[in-house]
Each structure stands twice: as C-alpha cells, then as structure tokens.
Write a protein that holds these residues in place. Structure first.
Motif, short mmCIF file in Angstrom:
data_model
loop_
_atom_site.label_atom_id
_atom_site.label_comp_id
_atom_site.label_asym_id
_atom_site.label_seq_id
_atom_site.Cartn_x
_atom_site.Cartn_y
_atom_site.Cartn_z
N LEU A 7 0.82 -1.21 0.00
CA LEU A 7 0.00 0.00 0.00
C LEU A 7 0.86 1.27 0.00
CD1 LEU A 7 -2.83 1.16 -0.01
CD2 LEU A 7 -2.86 0.96 2.49
N ALA A 8 1.93 1.27 0.77
CA ALA A 8 2.79 2.46 0.84
C ALA A 8 3.41 2.76 -0.53
CB ALA A 8 3.88 2.27 1.89
N PHE A 9 3.95 1.74 -1.17
CA PHE A 9 4.58 1.93 -2.48
C PHE A 9 3.55 2.33 -3.53
CE2 PHE A 9 6.73 -0.19 -6.29
CZ PHE A 9 7.51 0.93 -6.56
N SER A 10 2.36 1.77 -3.44
CA SER A 10 1.31 2.11 -4.40
C SER A 10 0.87 3.57 -4.23
CB SER A 10 0.11 1.18 -4.22
OG SER A 10 0.47 -0.13 -4.52
N LEU A 11 0.70 4.01 -2.99
CA LEU A 11 0.32 5.40 -2.75
C LEU A 11 1.41 6.37 -3.23
CD1 LEU A 11 -1.33 5.05 0.77
CD2 LEU A 11 -2.49 5.54 -1.41
N ALA A 12 2.66 6.03 -2.96
CA ALA A 12 3.78 6.86 -3.43
C ALA A 12 3.81 6.89 -4.96
CB ALA A 12 5.10 6.34 -2.89
N SER A 13 3.47 5.78 -5.59
CA SER A 13 3.45 5.72 -7.05
C SER A 13 2.35 6.60 -7.63
CB SER A 13 3.27 4.28 -7.52
OG SER A 13 4.38 3.50 -7.14
N VAL A 14 1.20 6.64 -6.98
CA VAL A 14 0.12 7.52 -7.44
C VAL A 14 0.59 8.97 -7.40
CG1 VAL A 14 -2.19 8.40 -6.86
CG2 VAL A 14 -1.76 5.94 -6.83
N VAL A 15 1.22 9.36 -6.31
CA VAL A 15 1.70 10.75 -6.18
C VAL A 15 2.76 11.04 -7.23
CG1 VAL A 15 2.94 12.33 -4.66
CG2 VAL A 15 1.12 10.89 -3.74
N PHE A 16 3.75 10.15 -7.39
CA PHE A 16 4.81 10.38 -8.37
C PHE A 16 4.25 10.40 -9.79
CE2 PHE A 16 8.26 9.96 -5.40
CZ PHE A 16 9.27 10.68 -6.03
N GLY A 17 3.30 9.51 -10.09
CA GLY A 17 2.70 9.50 -11.42
C GLY A 17 2.01 10.82 -11.74
N ILE A 18 1.25 11.34 -10.79
CA ILE A 18 0.57 12.63 -11.01
C ILE A 18 1.59 13.75 -11.19
CG2 ILE A 18 -0.87 14.38 -9.88
CD1 ILE A 18 -2.44 12.01 -8.64
N VAL A 19 2.63 13.76 -10.37
CA VAL A 19 3.66 14.79 -10.47
C VAL A 19 4.35 14.74 -11.83
CG1 VAL A 19 5.94 15.44 -9.58
CG2 VAL A 19 4.06 15.04 -8.00
N LEU A 20 4.68 13.55 -12.31
CA LEU A 20 5.36 13.43 -13.60
C LEU A 20 4.44 13.84 -14.76
CD1 LEU A 20 7.34 10.14 -13.06
CD2 LEU A 20 8.26 12.45 -13.28
N ILE A 21 3.17 13.49 -14.68
CA ILE A 21 2.24 13.90 -15.74
C ILE A 21 2.06 15.41 -15.75
CG2 ILE A 21 -0.17 13.78 -16.48
CD1 ILE A 21 -0.11 10.81 -15.57
N VAL A 22 1.95 16.01 -14.58
CA VAL A 22 1.86 17.48 -14.51
C VAL A 22 3.13 18.11 -15.07
CG1 VAL A 22 1.80 19.43 -12.91
CG2 VAL A 22 0.19 17.56 -12.63
N GLY A 23 4.29 17.59 -14.69
CA GLY A 23 5.55 18.13 -15.20
C GLY A 23 5.68 18.00 -16.71
N ALA A 24 5.22 16.89 -17.26
CA ALA A 24 5.30 16.68 -18.71
C ALA A 24 4.33 17.58 -19.47
CB ALA A 24 5.03 15.22 -19.04
N SER A 25 3.27 18.00 -18.82
CA SER A 25 2.27 18.82 -19.50
C SER A 25 2.60 20.31 -19.48
CB SER A 25 0.89 18.59 -18.89
OG SER A 25 0.87 19.08 -17.56
N ARG A 26 3.57 20.72 -18.71
CA ARG A 26 3.94 22.14 -18.61
C ARG A 26 4.94 22.50 -19.69
NH1 ARG A 26 -0.31 23.05 -16.33
NH2 ARG A 26 -0.53 22.60 -14.15
N ARG A 27 4.85 23.72 -20.21
CA ARG A 27 5.72 24.15 -21.28
C ARG A 27 7.04 24.73 -20.77
NH1 ARG A 27 4.77 24.58 -25.94
NH2 ARG A 27 3.09 24.88 -27.33
N GLY A 28 7.08 25.18 -19.57
CA GLY A 28 8.29 25.81 -19.04
C GLY A 28 9.30 24.80 -18.54
#
Length: 160
Positions: free
Chosen positions: A56-77
């Motif tokens: 559960l801990a690794f899965s929750l951390a993966s959800v957070v990291f996945g969202i962060v990476l998708i947000v980072g990839a969607s930004r132009r700066g």
C-alpha cells in the motif's frame, strides 16, 4: 548549466516519454492501491500489480509520483525539466537502496528484483528526458550554440 541543451528539437518527444512513464506509474499505483487496500501499509506480501511487487505504501507513493510526472510533462516551461531531473535521481537512488535491502526486513516498499530493474530504467529515462527538455529564449539557445561552436572552445577540445 552550459551543458544542458536549450530548446532541443526533440523536446516534445522527451516530454511525451516522461508523460508515458508518469502514466504507467500512475496506473501501477492505482492498481496497487486497489489490490492492497485494507492491508497493512508496509506489508511484505506477494501482491503484484502490472508485473511489479507492491504494498500500500509503495502504491500510494506511485500515485503521487505519477501525477507529479504527468503534470511536469504537460507544462511548457522548465518545471518539467527540473521535475524529471529530480525524479530520475530519486528513482535511481531508491532502486539502489531497495536492492541493497531486498532480502531483509528493511524492504519496507516490498520491492522485488523486477521492481528494482524497472525503477532503474524509469530513473534513467527520466534523467535523460530531464537533460534534453530545458526551455529558454531563442537568444539564449543561440548564445549557447555559438559558445559550443566557438573556434577557441574547439581548440581546447582538440588534443595534439
């Protein structure tokens, strides 16, 4: 950081690659949370999601990291640039640390060797995308290109 290329022509491809890594990590995390929900946070069971062992801990951390990476990839700066560099280092360090405690009770994220390998691959991919997706003004990119191609700079690189 003179050695980071600015406005690399393949920058959109690198951002898509980082976004795909983030999407896989997010799907893995959501799947893992669904599988391990209700169990102990740091369980060392045989729960597998998308070919990787998890808890559960690794899965929750993966959800957070996945969202962060998708947000980072969607930004132009340059936010994605710094996020990819940071995430790449975090993935590499985490995979090495978890590999060193793989067969011990200190394996609190329930890693297996396949999880270590995938984390290392993702770390290298994110580090690589972070090296080539820096954004800058056209003048800054031209100045760096001229600096790299300057004759004095080239003579320092040649060895007799």
């Amino acid at each position: 950081m003179v050695h980071f290329p600015v406005n690399h022509p393949a920058r959109p491809i690198y951002r898509v690659l980082a976004g795909l890594v983030g999407l896989y990590i997010l799907v893995f995390g959501v799947w893992g949370v669904a599988l391990t929900w209700g169990g102990p946070l740091f369980a060392r069971d045989g729960d597998w999601a998308l070919g990787l062992r998890t808890n559960l801990a690794f899965s929750l951390a993966s959800v957070v990291f996945g969202i962060v990476l998708i947000v980072g990839a969607s930004r132009r700066g340059n936010l994605g640039h710094y996020m990819n560099l940071t995430a790449g280092v975090i993935f590499l360090v985490t995979s090495i640390l978890m590999m060193s405690v793989l067969q011990t009770e200190a394996n609190f994220l329930n890693f297996s060797m396949s999880t270590v390998v995938v984390s290392m691959i993702f770390g290298l991919l994110l580090l690589g995308t972070g090296l080539y997706d820096k954004v800058g003004t056209d003048e800054h990119a031209e100045e760096l290109r001229q600096h790299r191609n300057h004759p004095v700079h080239e003579t320092h690189l040649r060895r007799p």
